[in-house]
Write a protein that holds these residues in place. Structure first.
Motif, short mmCIF file in Angstrom:
data_model
loop_
_atom_site.label_atom_id
_atom_site.label_comp_id
_atom_site.label_asym_id
_atom_site.label_seq_id
_atom_site.Cartn_x
_atom_site.Cartn_y
_atom_site.Cartn_z
N CYS A 205 0.86 -1.19 0.00
CA CYS A 205 0.00 0.00 0.00
C CYS A 205 0.89 1.24 0.00
O CYS A 205 1.81 1.36 0.82
CB CYS A 205 -0.91 0.00 1.23
SG CYS A 205 -1.90 1.52 1.40
N LYS A 231 -3.94 1.74 -2.92
CA LYS A 231 -4.42 1.99 -1.56
C LYS A 231 -5.11 0.72 -1.07
O LYS A 231 -5.99 0.19 -1.75
CB LYS A 231 -5.43 3.14 -1.55
CG LYS A 231 -4.86 4.47 -2.02
CD LYS A 231 -5.95 5.53 -2.08
CE LYS A 231 -5.43 6.84 -2.67
NZ LYS A 231 -6.51 7.85 -2.77
N SER A 236 -8.37 3.06 1.85
CA SER A 236 -9.41 3.53 0.95
C SER A 236 -10.66 3.92 1.71
O SER A 236 -11.29 4.94 1.42
CB SER A 236 -9.75 2.44 -0.07
OG SER A 236 -8.65 2.17 -0.91
N SER A 237 -11.02 3.11 2.73
CA SER A 237 -12.21 3.42 3.52
C SER A 237 -12.01 4.66 4.39
O SER A 237 -12.92 5.44 4.60
CB SER A 237 -12.57 2.22 4.41
OG SER A 237 -11.54 1.93 5.34
N ARG A 239 -10.14 7.25 3.58
CA ARG A 239 -10.22 8.41 2.69
C ARG A 239 -11.69 8.73 2.36
O ARG A 239 -12.07 9.88 2.24
CB ARG A 239 -9.45 8.13 1.40
CG ARG A 239 -7.94 8.16 1.58
CD ARG A 239 -7.47 9.54 2.03
NE ARG A 239 -6.03 9.57 2.21
CZ ARG A 239 -5.17 9.97 1.28
NH1 ARG A 239 -5.64 10.37 0.10
NH2 ARG A 239 -3.88 10.00 1.50
N SER A 240 -12.50 7.68 2.20
CA SER A 240 -13.89 7.91 1.82
C SER A 240 -14.71 8.53 2.96
O SER A 240 -15.70 9.21 2.73
CB SER A 240 -14.53 6.58 1.39
OG SER A 240 -14.54 5.66 2.46
#
Length: 242
Positions: A205, A231, A236-237, A239-240
């Protein structure tokens, strides 16, 4: 002759590799020590000719087998037709490449009943020998050349650090013949916690710099080639949610 694998055919990894080595030795002789004789036998005015290497380490330029399907995989057909249309060195290199393919096809024809680990061991033995192409072109095998093999580590795509695993772009590791194996022996998958294994594809990552089994994050070597910045699911989660 029967088209199926006979009881007298090589069956074990050792027997198949011995057969491969003998045929390879014969072809090396044809393309190097006996090259003038081989060259003269490949007359473009003759019919389709093939270069055969036999288990007794002899070579032969002959017409292809008449039976269909043939008892063994056949070498490249009509090598003589291209002889006078190319430079001699280029033509020999082309014959060498096709002969490498034929040697592998015969070996894995005999190895049809081998299991996964036995096939891997057979290829490892074969891969330790220079290819005919490397012999003919006088190239030295490059052991650390990066590949897309799922059980490898990409040495050239890594940024080394003093401690811990290396940082990499999203490409598979390449096996650097044992050196990298020790370096990553204590690396754990950020998803399942499993230890590093050279038999599996790993990816790093670019955000948290943790390593993951490709299968754990559903990334294949081919898919990784098209990812500019990887990522992991956790990053990723995060960032979301921001």
């Amino acid at each position: 002759m029967a088209s199926s694998i006979s009881s007298s055919s090589p069956r074990t990894v050792e027997e198949i590799f011995k057969d491969y080595s003998a045929r390879r030795t014969a072809l090396v002789r044809a393309l190097t020590y006996d090259v003038d004789e081989f060259y003269s036998l490949c007359d473009p005015e003759k019919e389709n000719l093939c270069l055969y290497g036999h288990p007794n380490e002899s070579w032969e330029v002959a017409l292809p087998a008449e039976e269909v399907p043939p008892e063994l995989p056949e070498p490249a057909l009509g090598i003589n037709f291209a002889r006078d249309g190319m430079k001699r060195k280029d033509w020999l290199s082309l014959v060498a490449v096709h002969s490498d393919c034929w040697l592998l096809s015969v070996a894995f024809y005999f190895g049809a009943r081998l299991n996964r680990n036995e096939r891997k061991r057979l290829f490892s033995l074969i891969n330790d020998l220079p290819t005919l192409f490397e012999v003919v072109t006088e190239r030295k095998p490059i052991k650390d050349k990066p590949t897309m093999d799922s059980g490898s580590k990409s040495k050239n795509s890594t940024k080394r650090s003093i401690d811990g695993p290396t940082r990499s772009t999203p490409k598979p590791f390449e096996d650097n013949y044992g050196e990298e194996e020790d370096e990553h022996s204590e690396t754990l998958c950020g998803s399942c916690g499993g230890n590093y294994s050279a038999d599996e594809f790993w990816i790093c990552c670019d955000i948290c710099e943790r390593w993951f089994h490709g299968k754990c994050v559903k990334i294949t070597p081919a898919k990784a080639e098209n990812i500019k910045q990887y990522k992991c699911p956790s990053c990723s989660s995060k960032r979301s949610r921001q």
